[in-house]
Design a protein around this motif. Sequence first.
Motif, PDB file in Angstrom:
ATOM      1  N   ARG A   1       0.819  -1.208   0.000  1.00 25.03           N
ATOM      2  CA  ARG A   1       0.000   0.000   0.000  1.00 25.03           C
ATOM      3  C   ARG A   1       0.857   1.264   0.000  1.00 25.03           C
ATOM      4  O   ARG A   1       0.535   2.233  -0.701  1.00 25.03           O
ATOM      5  N   HIS A   2       1.954   1.258   0.749  1.00 27.59           N
ATOM      6  CA  HIS A   2       2.698   2.504   0.961  1.00 27.59           C
ATOM      7  C   HIS A   2       3.954   2.648   0.107  1.00 27.59           C
ATOM      8  O   HIS A   2       4.428   3.760  -0.106  1.00 27.59           O
ATOM      9  N   GLN A   3       4.508   1.526  -0.356  1.00 23.98           N
ATOM     10  CA  GLN A   3       5.732   1.622  -1.154  1.00 23.98           C
ATOM     11  C   GLN A   3       5.650   0.840  -2.458  1.00 23.98           C
ATOM     12  O   GLN A   3       6.644   0.734  -3.170  1.00 23.98           O
ATOM     13  N   GLN A   4       4.483   0.278  -2.742  1.00 19.37           N
ATOM     14  CA  GLN A   4       4.272  -0.478  -3.979  1.00 19.37           C
ATOM     15  C   GLN A   4       5.303  -1.589  -4.160  1.00 19.37           C
ATOM     16  O   GLN A   4       5.745  -1.897  -5.271  1.00 19.37           O
ATOM     17  N   GLN A   5       5.688  -2.192  -3.052  1.00 20.01           N
ATOM     18  CA  GLN A   5       6.589  -3.343  -3.068  1.00 20.01           C
ATOM     19  C   GLN A   5       5.811  -4.586  -2.650  1.00 20.01           C
ATOM     20  O   GLN A   5       4.927  -4.505  -1.783  1.00 20.01           O
ATOM     21  N   ARG A   6       6.148  -5.728  -3.218  1.00 23.23           N
ATOM     22  CA  ARG A   6       5.393  -6.945  -2.902  1.00 23.23           C
ATOM     23  C   ARG A   6       5.741  -7.490  -1.529  1.00 23.23           C
ATOM     24  O   ARG A   6       4.925  -8.165  -0.904  1.00 23.23           O
ATOM     25  N   TYR A   7       6.948  -7.221  -1.056  1.00 25.53           N
ATOM     26  CA  TYR A   7       7.328  -7.671   0.284  1.00 25.53           C
ATOM     27  C   TYR A   7       8.458  -6.801   0.791  1.00 25.53           C
ATOM     28  O   TYR A   7       9.116  -6.079   0.021  1.00 25.53           O
ATOM     29  N   ASP A   8       8.703  -6.882   2.095  1.00 27.90           N
ATOM     30  CA  ASP A   8       9.724  -6.080   2.766  1.00 27.90           C
ATOM     31  C   ASP A   8      11.033  -6.867   2.742  1.00 27.90           C
ATOM     32  O   ASP A   8      11.268  -7.723   3.596  1.00 27.90           O
ATOM     33  N   ARG A   9      11.863  -6.585   1.747  1.00 25.75           N
ATOM     34  CA  ARG A   9      13.099  -7.354   1.560  1.00 25.75           C
ATOM     35  C   ARG A   9      13.986  -7.277   2.806  1.00 25.75           C
ATOM     36  O   ARG A   9      14.355  -6.196   3.266  1.00 25.75           O
ATOM     37  N   ASP A  10      14.313  -8.446   3.350  1.00 26.37           N
ATOM     38  CA  ASP A  10      15.142  -8.571   4.555  1.00 26.37           C
ATOM     39  C   ASP A  10      14.540  -7.875   5.776  1.00 26.37           C
ATOM     40  O   ASP A  10      15.220  -7.716   6.797  1.00 26.37           O
ATOM     41  N   GLY A  11      13.288  -7.410   5.680  1.00 24.38           N
ATOM     42  CA  GLY A  11      12.687  -6.687   6.789  1.00 24.38           C
ATOM     43  C   GLY A  11      13.293  -5.311   6.997  1.00 24.38           C
ATOM     44  O   GLY A  11      13.172  -4.727   8.083  1.00 24.38           O
ATOM     45  N   GLU A  12      13.906  -4.757   5.939  1.00 28.92           N
ATOM     46  CA  GLU A  12      14.629  -3.491   6.089  1.00 28.92           C
ATOM     47  C   GLU A  12      13.708  -2.330   6.445  1.00 28.92           C
ATOM     48  O   GLU A  12      14.058  -1.464   7.252  1.00 28.92           O
ATOM     49  N   TRP A  13      12.500  -2.292   5.846  1.00 26.98           N
ATOM     50  CA  TRP A  13      11.595  -1.185   6.142  1.00 26.98           C
ATOM     51  C   TRP A  13      11.098  -1.272   7.585  1.00 26.98           C
ATOM     52  O   TRP A  13      11.044  -0.267   8.290  1.00 26.98           O
ATOM     53  N   ALA A  14      10.777  -2.483   8.021  1.00 24.84           N
ATOM     54  CA  ALA A  14      10.359  -2.667   9.420  1.00 24.84           C
ATOM     55  C   ALA A  14      11.482  -2.261  10.367  1.00 24.84           C
ATOM     56  O   ALA A  14      11.250  -1.604  11.392  1.00 24.84           O
ATOM     57  N   ALA A  15      12.708  -2.638  10.029  1.00 24.68           N
ATOM     58  CA  ALA A  15      13.849  -2.326  10.897  1.00 24.68           C
ATOM     59  C   ALA A  15      14.116  -0.825  10.961  1.00 24.68           C
ATOM     60  O   ALA A  15      14.719  -0.343  11.939  1.00 24.68           O
ATOM     61  N   SER A  16      13.664  -0.070   9.958  1.00 21.15           N
ATOM     62  CA  SER A  16      13.903   1.369   9.945  1.00 21.15           C
ATOM     63  C   SER A  16      12.904   2.137  10.811  1.00 21.15           C
ATOM     64  O   SER A  16      13.068   3.329  11.050  1.00 21.15           O
TER      65      SER A  16
END
Length: 391
Positions: free
Chosen positions: A201-216
């Motif tokens: 929804r927010h970054q038009q990515q299918r998944y959070d690669r390595d969880g990098e966005w969550a970790a940020s």
Amino acid sequence: MTTYYIGLMSGTSLDGIDAALLDLRQRPHLLAQHSHPLPDPLRQQLYQLQTPGENELSTMMRLDVELGRLFAEAVHALLAKADKRAGEIAAIGSHGQTLRHYPDGPTPSTLQIGDPNLIAELTGITTVADLRRRDLAAGGQGAPLVPAFHAAMFHRDGSNRAILNLGGIANLTLLPADNQAAVTGFDTGPGNGLLDSWIARHQQQRYDRDGEWAASGHVHPGLLERLLHDPYFARPPPKSTGREYFNLNWLQPALEPFADLAPRDVQATLCELSARSIAEALQAAMDPVEEVLICGGGIHNRALYQRLEALLTPARLASTAEAGLDPDWVEAAAFAWLAKQTLAGDPGNLPSVTGASHPVVLGGIYPGKGPRAEGRVTRDEEKLHHEDTKA
């Protein structure tokens, strides 16, 4: 008699079709694997169909056919990769794509699409499908079904071991050190599904690669506690769930008091929700747990893995690869194994997991292009027919 089986799996993450070729002569052995992409328009339509909407029936019928053809394509690609012919394969076990799963209430029901008639017709291989509804008919949840395979593949005497499948929904299999004790298991709640939906929804990515966005981001304690108060987490097993429950519509009411929360902080909180709900469920169900073997796409989410590692200490976390099976192919392998169980007339469910009243043979059998499909009968069948007419 051939001992080769194919398993097909398309999970709640909608990240593609997993096709696995196994030799099931003795201990399951993975021979080849193939990941078949879902075209983006089809993936979007499937995602939309997982929540209520308009004109669902005609859409479902069309997608059932499209997916059946795509599953057959995945089988042909796998056979080419493995240099095998269709005639060498005993059967395909096809999970299909779950659209709805409602195991509770007065009319328990579940629905998977991906027409097995087309799979059998286009591949020429006997196909076993619709594997969940017989367990429901026997009073069970119809899920999870993989614990029986986990027990066959990963049990180790003398060690309390858990298998954690991190798909769109997370599920646990508990393998007690005592091999006479019952194997149990259940869906814990969100795995990758909410994380995938939020980043899409927010970054038009299918998944959070390595969880990098969550970790940020930063975990928001207030939002986390609201989410963890959902009644599903407190329910005792047997229990199962799906994306029709844990989705962005489920998330929205909890977000309303935190309208100014940055999207990355929501992602961090959703990651913590998955980790906390899994860890708390596991610790309540198996104490002590000495080892957790992880499979499914979530094993590649470094942020989620690290939080699980911290929350589950002193239990040791490892990949199922250490026990002989690549973590990305465990579920597809499980459905190949379940096809073998069905053809042998052996049960595939575990009542201690699903809550069914008794073990049952799962699924329907859709014959391939063997003697029956070609209008011929074997000598044994002729003999039986002759004896029947004499009687």
